[in-house]
Design a protein around this motif. Structure first.
Motif, PDB file in Angstrom:
ATOM      1  N   GLY A 192      -3.874   5.962  -0.462  1.00 18.56           N
ATOM      2  CA  GLY A 192      -4.145   5.359  -1.754  1.00 18.56           C
ATOM      3  C   GLY A 192      -5.672   5.465  -2.071  1.00 18.56           C
ATOM      4  O   GLY A 192      -6.626   5.435  -1.015  1.00 18.56           O
ATOM      5  N   PRO A 193      -6.182   5.124  -3.069  1.00 17.61           N
ATOM      6  CA  PRO A 193      -7.424   5.121  -3.439  1.00 17.61           C
ATOM      7  C   PRO A 193      -8.177   3.863  -2.737  1.00 17.61           C
ATOM      8  O   PRO A 193      -9.495   4.079  -2.573  1.00 17.61           O
ATOM      9  CB  PRO A 193      -7.761   5.089  -4.853  1.00 17.61           C
ATOM     10  N   ASP A 194      -7.606   2.740  -2.476  1.00 11.26           N
ATOM     11  CA  ASP A 194      -8.337   1.699  -1.822  1.00 11.26           C
ATOM     12  C   ASP A 194      -8.739   2.021  -0.533  1.00 11.26           C
ATOM     13  O   ASP A 194      -9.487   1.286   0.370  1.00 11.26           O
ATOM     14  CB  ASP A 194      -7.522   0.509  -1.905  1.00 11.26           C
TER      15      ASP A 194
ATOM     16  N   ALA B 133       0.451  -0.080   6.012  1.00 12.25           N
ATOM     17  CA  ALA B 133       0.691   1.227   5.402  1.00 12.25           C
ATOM     18  C   ALA B 133       1.620   1.784   6.277  1.00 12.25           C
ATOM     19  O   ALA B 133       1.655   1.823   7.511  1.00 12.25           O
ATOM     20  CB  ALA B 133      -0.383   2.038   4.885  1.00 12.25           C
ATOM     21  N   ASP B 134       2.448   2.894   5.738  1.00 14.44           N
ATOM     22  CA  ASP B 134       2.960   3.898   6.535  1.00 14.44           C
ATOM     23  C   ASP B 134       2.249   5.184   6.557  1.00 14.44           C
ATOM     24  O   ASP B 134       1.855   5.724   5.649  1.00 14.44           O
ATOM     25  CB  ASP B 134       4.511   4.238   5.901  1.00 14.44           C
ATOM     26  N   TYR B 135       2.214   5.783   7.951  1.00 15.46           N
ATOM     27  CA  TYR B 135       1.351   7.138   8.116  1.00 15.46           C
ATOM     28  C   TYR B 135       2.064   7.715   9.177  1.00 15.46           C
ATOM     29  O   TYR B 135       2.055   7.188  10.127  1.00 15.46           O
ATOM     30  CB  TYR B 135       0.048   6.382   8.304  1.00 15.46           C
ATOM     31  N   GLN B 136       2.260   8.864   8.831  1.00 17.05           N
ATOM     32  CA  GLN B 136       3.082   9.793   9.669  1.00 17.05           C
ATOM     33  C   GLN B 136       3.961   9.276  10.581  1.00 17.05           C
ATOM     34  O   GLN B 136       4.180   9.450  11.731  1.00 17.05           O
ATOM     35  CB  GLN B 136       1.822  10.549  10.607  1.00 17.05           C
ATOM     36  N   GLY B 137       4.919   8.554   9.599  1.00 11.92           N
ATOM     37  CA  GLY B 137       6.001   8.287  10.218  1.00 11.92           C
ATOM     38  C   GLY B 137       6.047   6.821  11.170  1.00 11.92           C
ATOM     39  O   GLY B 137       7.030   6.489  12.143  1.00 11.92           O
TER      40      GLY B 137
END
Length: 173
Positions: free
Chosen positions: A89-91, A158-162
């Motif tokens: 996301g941009p944030d 956040a969700d990142y790479q599972g």
């Protein structure tokens, strides 16, 4: 021109081609990469990472430094500010991201905080006041301690790479 920074115990310097062996050693150690994706790098992937680190400096005028012990000269890690463009996301993606990773034998000695403080100080002086971010695995207590010492505060998950990650932010001045 890429800077060289000296702290009490460390030198932060631009990457060099002969850093490959050291970078490959820590990036192929499962204990070291456990909280940064968990995947070890083979030698070719380590070379590609080294080239990516060097290229970031050319594009943005900042990036990851190689961390070298002043005593003995061992290259023990990477630290600096970069654009990861991770799709969070941009944030997150629009802000410079600070990161640090150290070889197993260099951990627990305060090196990450020492090196990251120097990198942040240089970045703020060279690039002006701005919001910076970092991303930490929720189970990586040591990195949360470093981030807190550097002034980073949690602002969302956040969700990142599972997997889940915690996103943090700081205003460098």
């Amino acid at each position: 021109m890429q800077p060289m920074l000296d702290t009490e115990r460390l030198r932060l310097r631009p990457p060099q081609a002969d850093d490959l062996d050291a970078l490959h050693a820590w990036r192929s150690d499962p204990a070291v990469v456990r909280f940064v994706g968990g995947r070890t790098l083979d030698r070719e992937e380590a070379w590609q990472r080294l080239l990516r680190i060097a290229g970031h400096w050319s594009l943005f005028g900042h990036g990851l430094f190689m961390v070298q012990e002043k005593t003995g000269g061992a290259v023990i890690g990477e630290v600096g500010l970069f654009y990861g463009r991770r799709g969070l996301g941009p944030d997150f993606d629009a802000a410079p991201e600070i990161g640090w990773i150290l070889a197993a034998e260099a951990q627990g000695r305060g090196y990450a905080t020492e090196a990251a403080r120097a990198a942040q100080g240089w970045f703020a002086a060279a690039h002006g006041e701005r919001r910076c971010v970092c991303m930490i695995d929720p189970a990586h207590d040591a990195s949360f301690r470093v981030a807190a010492k550097l002034g980073y505060k949690r602002y969302r998950s956040a969700d990142y790479q599972g997997g889940s990650v915690t996103l943090l932010e700081n205003r460098l001045a």
